[in-house]
Each structure stands twice: as structure tokens, then as C-alpha cells.
Design an enzyme around this catalytic site. Structure first.
Site, PDB file in Angstrom:
ATOM      1  N   TYR A 306     -14.326   3.125 -18.195  1.00 58.88           N
ATOM      2  CA  TYR A 306     -14.183   2.915 -16.760  1.00 58.88           C
ATOM      3  C   TYR A 306     -15.425   3.403 -16.029  1.00 58.88           C
ATOM      4  O   TYR A 306     -15.970   4.472 -16.336  1.00 58.88           O
ATOM      5  CB  TYR A 306     -12.973   3.678 -16.217  1.00 58.88           C
ATOM      6  CG  TYR A 306     -11.659   3.289 -16.849  1.00 58.88           C
ATOM      7  CD1 TYR A 306     -11.510   2.091 -17.539  1.00 58.88           C
ATOM      8  CD2 TYR A 306     -10.554   4.116 -16.755  1.00 58.88           C
ATOM      9  CE1 TYR A 306     -10.310   1.734 -18.116  1.00 58.88           C
ATOM     10  CE2 TYR A 306      -9.338   3.770 -17.323  1.00 58.88           C
ATOM     11  CZ  TYR A 306      -9.226   2.585 -18.007  1.00 58.88           C
ATOM     12  OH  TYR A 306      -8.032   2.241 -18.582  1.00 58.88           O
ATOM     13  N   GLU A 381      10.182  13.763  -5.140  1.00 56.71           N
ATOM     14  CA  GLU A 381      10.494  12.407  -4.692  1.00 56.71           C
ATOM     15  C   GLU A 381      10.413  12.226  -3.179  1.00 56.71           C
ATOM     16  O   GLU A 381      10.406  11.094  -2.688  1.00 56.71           O
ATOM     17  CB  GLU A 381      11.865  11.998  -5.225  1.00 56.71           C
ATOM     18  CG  GLU A 381      11.856  11.807  -6.742  1.00 56.71           C
ATOM     19  CD  GLU A 381      13.227  11.507  -7.323  1.00 56.71           C
ATOM     20  OE1 GLU A 381      13.302  10.689  -8.257  1.00 56.71           O
ATOM     21  OE2 GLU A 381      14.206  12.107  -6.853  1.00 56.71           O
TER      22      GLU A 381
END
Length: 425
Positions: A306, A381
Site C-alpha cells: 500500500y 457501539e
């Protein structure tokens, strides 16, 4: 005001958590995300959004507004990792159902947040231009899925791109980014050192590749320290392999390692230094005589993976301004430290301007402190609604005001200029 503080957001937040847990239960490895792809297509169908397959196991979808305008792409990765998830006090309801595979890097949360943005745009179509949604496979393993997405037209006619990643290196709900180089390049080197095997009791008749490997590694680190500042790179050896018996000098030893940098010049220096150290070791172990002819040698294979992830400075500055304006309660780090973590989102940023944002999930009170790729990694969350609104708010602002996000001299696009005028008229 954040969406979670609005009464109408409760149903959306519950939906995001449900999606994230569903993806978490059924992770799949890179380019094996077939069931994940089916789930993504099913959810798009339920939202009334047309979608198609891309990059074998990925999904591409678009939502068009009621007015002409530019196009921004939002991307989520979809693959899990080869990790056996540990049962904790939090994850019993959603622990991975697949032995040895886990969403240990937040990709389940990325997918949920992207669907959150998709739902908001689908329910509020009064915007200019197009939002393109990329659910990309195989972020975890170079060369990654981004190049496949690009080669198959995923960025065609896209004017800007945005991605987000959940990390535990800053507090839950905070966001971090920086203009310019943000995440490192990945580079892998594989060496085979060739000696001359034989009985360990007769070292004079052997060339020991184990000692060659030891000398190579021992010389490489100080050689790099003399040439480069420590904040310019990291390098490590992940595997040394060779030999089969306690009483035999092996014929060869393999070394596998990697290094990460923030610029091409540093990468080139490391490339050259590896080869120089190998040449010195080989010369040192050459023995005269016919019986040693052709021994003491090496094979070197370097794979540049990458590229460096570079956030567009103008786009990043506009994002910072909009976040400061729209979310004064958010903790924002507009000059967060560079990280030696790597991302194939960098390939998108080589094609079009945009930004990659770090979304913090560290929450010691909830015992969410494990780093990405840990077998006990989890997310807070509550950040899902935050990430959703960041995706939505920045994308919508770009579509309405693209000129403030783009360097007009570098990214002049007549389509955007005309449509920007139409939007403001």
C-alpha cells in the site's frame, strides 16, 4: 447537535447496532466475503437502493439527489481477520460464529456506519449530485481490494472520496486526522540466504546460513539507524526459517520482514540498505576452493504494498471547519500524529481528493481498550451514530459546496463548477 441526542435517532442507532452485530457474528477473510456480500445486497434492497457486485466480493451502490451536482464516494472495508475471538463480558451476544475468523479491526462498524449514511441520504433525497457507496473487500491483505474497485470503474466520475476507521488509540467518539501524509506505506522483504549444508561436526566443510542470517539482521538495524531518524520508519523481522535437524548445518535460511515509511525517499534508502547488508554478509562468508564455488549467495524479493495515505490538504481543512461548526461537542484532533498503520484507502486518494478519518473507540470504563487486531478487540457501539452523522454531514456539505473542498488549480472540474453555481442560484 449529534444525531444520538435527537429523539428520532433512537431507532436509527438501534438499527446500526443490530447491523454491526450481525456483521460481527459472521466475519469472512479477504476475497472470501461472499455471504457478507449477500447481506449487503439484501440490506440495500430493503432500503430501495440499487446496488451491484464489484471486485468479486464487494458491492457498489449509488444514491442520486434531485438536483445535478458532483459525486462523492464513501467507502467501507468488509473483511475480517484470521483471529480466534476471545469471549469477554461484553461480546457473548455477538461473538464470532466462525472459528478462527474475527472482525478484529472495526470493519463491521464501518459497514454499519456506511449503511447509516446511505439510509439518511435515501430518506432525504433533496440534495445535489450523487453519493456513491463502496463496500470494498480485502483491505487486510496487500495488494488489497481498492485497486480492483478502481480498475472496475468504482471511481469513475467521482469527484471526492471519504473513508473512516475505528481505532482504540484515542477516546471514544473523538475524531482525528491530519493534512498530507497520515498513514504509512507497507513494504515486505523476503530473503533466502544460501550456504553449504553438511554435518555440524565439520564446520570447515560448511557455510552456515544461520550465522549469515544472524549477521545480516545484526547489521541491518544499526545501518538504518545511521541513515534515518527513528520517526521516519519502522522495520521488523516476522519470520526466520531454516533447518530440520539438530546435527546438520542447513543449506539455506529464509527471512521474512516488513517496513513502513511515509515517503518514497525513505523507502528507497531502506531498499538499498537491505541489499548492501546482504552483499557484505555474502562476501564475508565466501570460502576459497572448488568445493565452495557457487555457495554463499542470496535471493532478495521486495514487494512494495500500500502507498502512503495522503489526505488532501484543502479537503481536510474544509472537513475540520465543518466539523468544528456542526459538532462543537466533539473532541477533534486536526493534527493527530501520523501512524505506521497502513490502509489501501491510500489508492483512492491517489486518484481523487478526499480524507481518511480516525474515529476513536477507547473507553476504559467499558473495558474497551484492546488494540486493533487483538483477539479481545471490541468497539463502543455509541460511536456508530457519530460516524454515521460525520459521513452524512461532510458528504452533504461537499455536494452543496464542492468548491470549498477542492483546490481549484489542482482539481479543476467544469462539471463541478457549473453545478456549484446552479446549487447556489
Amino acid at each position: 447537535m449529534l444525531l444520538r441526542d435527537h429523539p428520532s435517532a433512537k431507532a436509527l442507532e438501534a438499527w446500526l447496532i443490530q447491523l454491526r452485530r450481525e456483521f460481527h457474528r459472521y466475519p469472512e477473510l479477504s476475497f472470501e466475503e461472499y455471504d457478507t456480500q449477500k447481506r449487503i445486497l439484501k440490506i440495500f434492497g430493503e432500503l430501495g437502493i440499487k446496488a451491484r457486485k464489484i471486485a468479486d466480493t464487494g458491492v457498489l451502490a449509488s444514491i442520486r439527489g434531485t438536483l445535478p451536482g458532483p459525486c462523492i464516494a464513501l467507502r467501507s472495508d468488509t473483511d475480517g481477520l484470521q483471529v480466534q475471538e476471545e469471549l469477554t463480558g461484553r461480546n457473548s451476544d455477538y461473538i464470532s460464529r466462525k472459528d478462527g475468523v474475527m472482525h478484529a479491526c472495526g470493519h463491521d462498524g464501518h459497514m454499519a456506519m456506511l449503511f447509516g449514511a446511505a439510509r439518511l441520504f435515501q430518506e432525504n433525497r433533496d440534495f445535489p449530485g450523487e453519493v456513491r457507496l463502496i463496500f470494498q473487500p480485502a483491505e487486510e491483505i496487500p495488494p488489497g481490494g481498492s485497486e480492483r474497485v478502481i480498475s472496475e470503474g468504482g471511481l469513475d466520475d467521482v469527484d471526492a472520496v471519504m473513508g473512516m476507521h475505528i481505532f482504540t488509540n484515542h477516546e471514544s467518539g473523538s475524531v482525528g486526522f491530519r493534512p498530507g501524509p497520515f498513514m504509512a506505506s507497507t513494504n515486505r522483504f523476503e530473503v533466502t540466504l544460501k550456504g553449504k549444508g553438511g554435518h555440524i561436526s565439520k564446520p570447515e566443510s560448511c557455510i552456515d546460513p544461520v550465522r549469515m542470517a544472524t549477521d545480516f539482521i545484526s547489521s541491518l538495524y544499526p545501518a538504518l539507524e545511521k541513515k534515518l531518524e527513528p520517526d521516519k520508519y519502522v522495520l521488523g523481522v516476522g519470520r526466520i526459517q531454516g533447518g530440520a535437524q539438530f546435527n546438520r548445518t542447513p543449506d539455506s535460511v529464509g527471512i521474512l520482514g516488513s517496513y513502513r515509511t511515509f515517503d518514497r525517499e525513505t523507502t528507497d534508502i531502506i531498499d538499498r540498505t537491505i541489499k548492501e547488508c546482504l552483499d557484505e554478509v555474502v562476501i564475508k562468508y565466501i570460502k576459497p576452493g572448488e568445493e565452495f564455488s557457487g555457495f554463499s549467495d542470496y535471493d532478495l524479493d521486495i514487494l512494495h504494498g500500500y502507498p502512503v495515505l495522503i489526505n488532501d490538504p484543502v479537503f481536510t481543512d474544509a472537513v475540520n471547519s465543518k466539523l468544528q461548526e456542526s459538532f462543537p461537542e466533539l473532541t477533534i484532533y486536526p493534527e493527530i500524529e501520523k501512524t505506521f498503520a497502513a490502509e489501501d484507502f491510500a489508492s483512492y486518494l491517489q486518484k481523487v481528493p478526499g480524507i481518511f478519518i480516525s474515529l476513536g473507540t477507547r473507553n476504559p470504563k467499558k473495558k474497551i481498550v484492546e488494540i486493533n487486531h487483538s483477539c479481545a478487540f471490541d468497539i463502543d457501539e455509541q460511536i456508530l451514530i457519530t460516524g454515521t452523522e460525520i459521513f452524512y454531514t461532510i458528504s452533504l456539505d461537499f455536494l452543496k459546496n464542492p468548491d470549498k473542498y477542492l483546490d481549484s488549480q489542482k482539481y479543476f472540474n467544469p462539471k463541478i463548477s457549473r453545478n456549484s453555481l446552479k446549487t447556489r442560484s
